[in-house]
Scaffold this motif. Structure first.
Motif, short mmCIF file in Angstrom:
data_model
loop_
_atom_site.label_atom_id
_atom_site.label_comp_id
_atom_site.label_asym_id
_atom_site.label_seq_id
_atom_site.Cartn_x
_atom_site.Cartn_y
_atom_site.Cartn_z
N LEU A 142 32.35 -15.48 21.46
CA LEU A 142 32.41 -15.97 20.09
C LEU A 142 31.39 -15.26 19.21
O LEU A 142 31.64 -15.02 18.03
N THR A 143 30.24 -14.93 19.78
CA THR A 143 29.23 -14.21 19.02
C THR A 143 29.74 -12.83 18.60
O THR A 143 29.60 -12.43 17.44
N HIS A 144 30.33 -12.10 19.54
CA HIS A 144 30.91 -10.79 19.20
C HIS A 144 32.00 -10.94 18.15
O HIS A 144 32.06 -10.15 17.19
N ALA A 145 32.88 -11.91 18.31
CA ALA A 145 33.97 -12.10 17.37
C ALA A 145 33.45 -12.42 15.97
O ALA A 145 33.95 -11.90 14.96
N THR A 146 32.43 -13.27 15.88
CA THR A 146 31.89 -13.65 14.58
C THR A 146 31.22 -12.48 13.88
O THR A 146 31.47 -12.20 12.71
N ILE A 147 30.36 -11.76 14.61
CA ILE A 147 29.63 -10.65 13.99
C ILE A 147 30.59 -9.51 13.64
O ILE A 147 30.42 -8.85 12.61
N ASN A 148 31.62 -9.29 14.45
CA ASN A 148 32.63 -8.28 14.10
C ASN A 148 33.38 -8.68 12.83
O ASN A 148 33.75 -7.83 12.03
N ARG A 149 33.59 -9.98 12.65
CA ARG A 149 34.29 -10.46 11.44
C ARG A 149 33.46 -10.16 10.19
O ARG A 149 34.03 -9.95 9.11
N PHE A 150 32.15 -10.10 10.31
CA PHE A 150 31.29 -9.76 9.18
C PHE A 150 31.10 -8.26 9.03
O PHE A 150 30.31 -7.82 8.20
N GLY A 151 31.79 -7.47 9.85
CA GLY A 151 31.68 -6.02 9.77
C GLY A 151 30.51 -5.45 10.53
O GLY A 151 30.14 -4.28 10.32
N GLY A 152 29.91 -6.24 11.42
CA GLY A 152 28.77 -5.77 12.18
C GLY A 152 29.10 -5.55 13.64
O GLY A 152 30.26 -5.48 14.04
N GLY A 153 28.08 -5.44 14.46
CA GLY A 153 28.26 -5.20 15.89
C GLY A 153 27.07 -5.72 16.67
O GLY A 153 25.97 -5.89 16.13
N VAL A 154 27.30 -5.96 17.96
CA VAL A 154 26.26 -6.44 18.86
C VAL A 154 26.17 -5.48 20.04
O VAL A 154 27.21 -5.11 20.62
N SER A 155 24.96 -5.09 20.41
CA SER A 155 24.74 -4.23 21.57
C SER A 155 23.63 -4.82 22.42
O SER A 155 22.63 -5.31 21.87
N LEU A 156 23.81 -4.81 23.74
CA LEU A 156 22.81 -5.31 24.67
C LEU A 156 22.35 -4.15 25.56
O LEU A 156 23.18 -3.42 26.10
#
Length: 421
Positions: free
Chosen positions: A388-402
């Motif tokens: 859900l975190t990836h989906a939410t941040i992608n919806r804002f046009g961003g990205g998550v990397s670990l």
């Protein structure tokens, strides 16, 4: 976010396999044509040299099959080298069999077409240029075959051969241009369809999770109310015992937080609020998220650092983004609650939030799959939070990397687009 280049229709490895098959068929056909030409049509050829070229190309094909059995990745450069080898082999064969007067000279279009359909723009034109240069050279320098020569009197250049050359040049140029454009359009279309399918699947999964969450929120209301009543009674029974009173107060605080979160969940379901994110100063917003998180996780120690950059880091935020950052903070606290470092930085286009923990890090076998449905870094986790975190941040046009930090632990990097107030 920058647009990714279109994906290839097929990998260079698969393309090289197909090229090897085509090469085997082609040179077997040339061998048969030479045998027919010599035995039945009595062509005057340098048989040893012609057969030598065919054998060399056969050895190239055998080497290619051997190479394909290795674990080395095939690059575009290696693939274009194979096509240039084919052009060179064709040039040697045509040089020994009449040059530009050979009726099979237009077979140069085959590697040109393959390159246009499978290679990037500059490599496709490289193959086309080499084929055109070879064809031009063979108009002037070749071993003549009397049966293929047209007597044109004292003309310096055979008009029929000149016409074939012009036709080849036009054909090679048009084939390279239009086939490359069509292949590029197909690649772009395939990428768009892939992204659409992935987005639709992700949306279906989010709806399923949201439906379950709504039902669970409704069901949790009753036991939380019961727990609140019992804790009030336990508080009275624990009167005079400071340690027990402190524990009961902490439990009551956690129950109140859970009830508040459930009310927040119901309020967040309002689509009109979801459709209009609020633009806020990222410094104030992140500080608020961290303070609310500390209420949930009083056992953690942390350090919040804000970059000394000039200007204001504006962000579009809503409750879902708050929850996404909270999920990442919870993951860091679950890994190791001590000395969690949170850093905010920004530039003209992006706002970056880094979260560093000192836990065991990320296992390499799941590092590339984090954020998929449902992969977790925890032994008892379901992976829903990360998904859900990836989906939410992608919806804002961003990205998550670990990442695994060089000094140990995990570094989580969240990149969000800078907004205008």
């Amino acid at each position: 976010m920058p647009t990714a280049p279109p994906l290839p229709l097929s990998t260079p490895s698969r393309n090289l396999v197909r090229l090897t098959i085509v090469r085997g068929i082609t040179w077997t056909g040339f061998l048969a044509a030479v045998i027919v030409g010599v035995e039945l049509l009595h062509f005057e050829l340098e048989i040893a040299a012609v057969i030598g070229v065919i054998i060399c190309m056969g050895l190239v094909n055998l080497f290619t099959w051997w190479r394909l059995g290795r674990q080395w990745a095939v690059s575009h450069i290696e693939y274009v080298i194979h096509l240039l080898v084919d052009v060179f082999g064709l040039t040697l064969l045509f040089y020994l069999t009449g040059g530009a007067t050979n009726p099979f000279i237009n077979y140069y279009l085959v590697p040109v077409t393959i390159a246009a359909a499978t290679l990037p723009w500059r490599y496709a034109w490289m193959v086309a240029t080499s084929a055109m240069a070879s064809y031009t050279l063979l108009m002037w320098d070749y071993h003549p075959v009397p049966q293929l020569t047209h007597d044109q009197g004292n003309e310096v250049l055979n008009l029929h051969v000149l016409g074939m050359w012009i036709n080849f040049g036009l054909s090679a140029g048009l084939v390279t241009f239009f086939i490359f454009k069509m292949a590029h359009a197909l690649r772009s279309r395939e990428q768009a369809l892939s992204q659409t399918r992935e987005s639709a699947l992700r949306n279906e999964q989010i709806v399923a999770v949201a439906t379950q969450a709504a039902g669970t929120a409704h069901e949790l209301g009753t036991p939380l109310s019961t727990m609140a009543v019992l804790l009030s009674e336990m508080r009275e029974d624990a009167h005079g015992n400071p340690t027990l009173e402190q524990d009961v107060d902490l439990l009551r605080q956690q129950v109140d937080v859970c009830k508040s979160r459930l009310r927040h969940l119901v309020e967040s379901a309002d689509r009109r609020r979801m459709a209009e994110p609020e633009v806020r100063d990222a410094r104030d917003w992140l500080n608020g998220v961290v303070q609310r998180w500390l209420v949930l996780r009083p056992d953690v120690s942390h350090r919040l650092e804000v970059s000394g950059q000039r200007g204001t880091p504006w962000l579009k935020v809503d409750t879902t983004l708050d929850q996404a950052i909270t999920n990442l903070l919870n993951n860091a606290a679950d890994a190791n609650p001590d000395d969690i470092r949170i850093r905010l930085d920004w530039n003209e286009t992006e706002v970056i939030v880094d979260i560093r923990d000192h836990g065991p890090g990320i296992a390499l076998d799941i590092a590339d799959r984090l954020g998929d449905t449902f992969v977790s870094t925890k032994s008892k986790g379901l992976g829903i939070g990360l998904f859900l975190t990836h989906a939410t941040i992608n919806r804002f046009g961003g990205g998550v990397s670990l990442y695994n930090h060089p000094d140990g632990g995990t570094l989580t990097e969240v990149i969000l687009p800078h907004s205008k107030p």
